[in-house]
Motif scaffolding. Structure first.
Motif, PDB file in Angstrom:
ATOM      1  N   HIS A 144     -42.949  22.552   3.668  1.00 50.90           N
ATOM      2  CA  HIS A 144     -41.807  23.411   3.347  1.00 50.90           C
ATOM      3  C   HIS A 144     -40.819  23.264   2.229  1.00 50.90           C
ATOM      4  O   HIS A 144     -39.936  23.504   1.950  1.00 50.90           O
ATOM      5  N   GLY A 145     -41.302  22.225   1.302  1.00 51.69           N
ATOM      6  CA  GLY A 145     -40.346  21.603   0.311  1.00 51.69           C
ATOM      7  C   GLY A 145     -39.906  22.456  -0.746  1.00 51.69           C
ATOM      8  O   GLY A 145     -38.565  22.782  -1.098  1.00 51.69           O
ATOM      9  N   LYS A 146     -40.859  23.545  -0.942  1.00 50.83           N
ATOM     10  CA  LYS A 146     -40.451  24.389  -1.990  1.00 50.83           C
ATOM     11  C   LYS A 146     -39.390  25.478  -1.509  1.00 50.83           C
ATOM     12  O   LYS A 146     -38.422  26.012  -2.198  1.00 50.83           O
ATOM     13  N   ILE A 147     -39.613  26.027  -0.254  1.00 52.53           N
ATOM     14  CA  ILE A 147     -38.631  26.727   0.429  1.00 52.53           C
ATOM     15  C   ILE A 147     -37.309  26.182   0.558  1.00 52.53           C
ATOM     16  O   ILE A 147     -36.434  26.894   0.095  1.00 52.53           O
ATOM     17  N   CYS A 148     -37.318  25.004   0.837  1.00 54.83           N
ATOM     18  CA  CYS A 148     -36.092  24.333   1.185  1.00 54.83           C
ATOM     19  C   CYS A 148     -35.331  23.997  -0.113  1.00 54.83           C
ATOM     20  O   CYS A 148     -34.206  24.045  -0.293  1.00 54.83           O
ATOM     21  N   ASN A 149     -36.316  23.894  -0.987  1.00 61.35           N
ATOM     22  CA  ASN A 149     -35.742  23.636  -2.606  1.00 61.35           C
ATOM     23  C   ASN A 149     -35.072  24.656  -3.060  1.00 61.35           C
ATOM     24  O   ASN A 149     -33.848  24.816  -3.595  1.00 61.35           O
ATOM     25  N   MET A 150     -35.613  25.892  -2.656  1.00 59.20           N
ATOM     26  CA  MET A 150     -35.112  27.225  -3.314  1.00 59.20           C
ATOM     27  C   MET A 150     -33.797  27.709  -2.292  1.00 59.20           C
ATOM     28  O   MET A 150     -33.025  28.289  -3.012  1.00 59.20           O
ATOM     29  N   GLU A 151     -33.879  27.149  -1.257  1.00 60.80           N
ATOM     30  CA  GLU A 151     -32.857  27.656  -0.576  1.00 60.80           C
ATOM     31  C   GLU A 151     -31.450  26.773  -0.565  1.00 60.80           C
ATOM     32  O   GLU A 151     -30.438  27.046  -0.037  1.00 60.80           O
ATOM     33  N   GLY A 152     -31.889  25.640  -1.369  1.00 61.17           N
ATOM     34  CA  GLY A 152     -30.767  24.594  -1.283  1.00 61.17           C
ATOM     35  C   GLY A 152     -30.379  23.644  -0.318  1.00 61.17           C
ATOM     36  O   GLY A 152     -29.549  22.939  -0.168  1.00 61.17           O
ATOM     37  N   TYR A 153     -31.466  23.579   0.548  1.00 60.90           N
ATOM     38  CA  TYR A 153     -31.395  22.432   1.748  1.00 60.90           C
ATOM     39  C   TYR A 153     -31.571  21.170   0.993  1.00 60.90           C
ATOM     40  O   TYR A 153     -32.717  20.930   0.399  1.00 60.90           O
ATOM     41  N   ARG A 154     -30.584  20.133   1.261  1.00 62.57           N
ATOM     42  CA  ARG A 154     -30.903  19.025   0.613  1.00 62.57           C
ATOM     43  C   ARG A 154     -31.413  17.844   1.223  1.00 62.57           C
ATOM     44  O   ARG A 154     -30.527  17.462   2.363  1.00 62.57           O
ATOM     45  N   CYS A 155     -32.350  17.249   0.927  1.00 66.22           N
ATOM     46  CA  CYS A 155     -33.306  16.262   1.682  1.00 66.22           C
ATOM     47  C   CYS A 155     -34.133  15.654   0.805  1.00 66.22           C
ATOM     48  O   CYS A 155     -34.315  16.274  -0.432  1.00 66.22           O
ATOM     49  N   ARG A 156     -34.685  14.479   1.103  1.00 66.79           N
ATOM     50  CA  ARG A 156     -35.460  14.075   0.182  1.00 66.79           C
ATOM     51  C   ARG A 156     -37.026  14.627   0.187  1.00 66.79           C
ATOM     52  O   ARG A 156     -37.672  14.387  -0.829  1.00 66.79           O
ATOM     53  N   TRP A 157     -37.266  15.390   1.028  1.00 65.29           N
ATOM     54  CA  TRP A 157     -38.548  15.919   1.206  1.00 65.29           C
ATOM     55  C   TRP A 157     -38.406  17.435   0.230  1.00 65.29           C
ATOM     56  O   TRP A 157     -39.641  17.793  -0.033  1.00 65.29           O
ATOM     57  N   SER A 158     -37.348  17.946  -0.172  1.00 68.06           N
ATOM     58  CA  SER A 158     -37.124  18.990  -0.731  1.00 68.06           C
ATOM     59  C   SER A 158     -36.718  18.659  -2.457  1.00 68.06           C
ATOM     60  O   SER A 158     -36.654  19.519  -3.183  1.00 68.06           O
ATOM     61  N   PHE A 159     -36.770  17.222  -2.674  1.00 67.21           N
ATOM     62  CA  PHE A 159     -36.340  16.739  -3.884  1.00 67.21           C
ATOM     63  C   PHE A 159     -35.097  16.722  -4.441  1.00 67.21           C
ATOM     64  O   PHE A 159     -34.851  16.973  -5.503  1.00 67.21           O
ATOM     65  N   LEU A 160     -34.173  17.328  -3.381  1.00 68.40           N
ATOM     66  CA  LEU A 160     -32.672  17.425  -3.872  1.00 68.40           C
ATOM     67  C   LEU A 160     -31.745  16.403  -3.360  1.00 68.40           C
ATOM     68  O   LEU A 160     -30.739  16.355  -4.222  1.00 68.40           O
ATOM     69  N   ASN A 161     -32.114  15.487  -2.578  1.00 75.65           N
ATOM     70  CA  ASN A 161     -31.264  14.333  -2.114  1.00 75.65           C
ATOM     71  C   ASN A 161     -32.266  13.310  -1.597  1.00 75.65           C
ATOM     72  O   ASN A 161     -32.649  13.034  -0.482  1.00 75.65           O
ATOM     73  N   PRO A 162     -32.740  12.463  -2.632  1.00 77.84           N
ATOM     74  CA  PRO A 162     -33.476  11.259  -2.280  1.00 77.84           C
ATOM     75  C   PRO A 162     -32.856  10.356  -1.039  1.00 77.84           C
ATOM     76  O   PRO A 162     -33.623   9.437  -0.621  1.00 77.84           O
ATOM     77  N   PHE A 163     -31.527  10.377  -0.769  1.00 76.28           N
ATOM     78  CA  PHE A 163     -31.092   9.537   0.038  1.00 76.28           C
ATOM     79  C   PHE A 163     -30.922   9.850   1.593  1.00 76.28           C
ATOM     80  O   PHE A 163     -30.518   9.156   2.262  1.00 76.28           O
ATOM     81  N   TYR A 164     -31.374  11.314   1.746  1.00 78.28           N
ATOM     82  CA  TYR A 164     -31.146  11.856   3.132  1.00 78.28           C
ATOM     83  C   TYR A 164     -32.495  11.932   3.415  1.00 78.28           C
ATOM     84  O   TYR A 164     -33.194  13.006   2.942  1.00 78.28           O
ATOM     85  N   ASP A 165     -32.956  11.529   4.647  1.00 80.22           N
ATOM     86  CA  ASP A 165     -34.213  11.966   5.446  1.00 80.22           C
ATOM     87  C   ASP A 165     -33.842  12.584   6.778  1.00 80.22           C
ATOM     88  O   ASP A 165     -33.365  11.600   7.489  1.00 80.22           O
TER      89      ASP A 165
END
Length: 76
Positions: free
Chosen positions: A49-70
């Motif tokens: 779901h990485g692309k969906i989360c990235n587009m929605e702005g969900y920040r985590c390492r799996w959506s590539f928006l925050n590499p420090f939060y898993d």
């Protein structure tokens, strides 16, 4: 020539998208593996779901928006 393959390493429940998510690794398998070598190298990791989360702005390492939060607590 090496073989490249995306492999599901874990399936988890994601509270953000309220659906099951697959955690994937892009693995490179060498043609000639020797006994002292690991059978593959991990080149990248992603979530199904990485692309969906990235587009929605969900920040985590799996959506590539925050590499420090898993949010799933997966160790490297």
């Amino acid at each position: 020539m090496a073989t490249v393959r995306w492999v599901t390493v874990q399936e988890i429940w994601c509270d953000r998208v309220q659906a099951p998510a697959a955690l994937l690794e892009e693995r490179v398998y060498a043609d000639d593996v020797q006994t002292d070598m690991t059978p593959y190298q991990v080149r990248a990791r992603r979530c199904s779901h990485g692309k969906i989360c990235n587009m929605e702005g969900y920040r985590c390492r799996w959506s590539f928006l925050n590499p420090f939060y898993d949010p799933f607590g997966v160790d490297d």
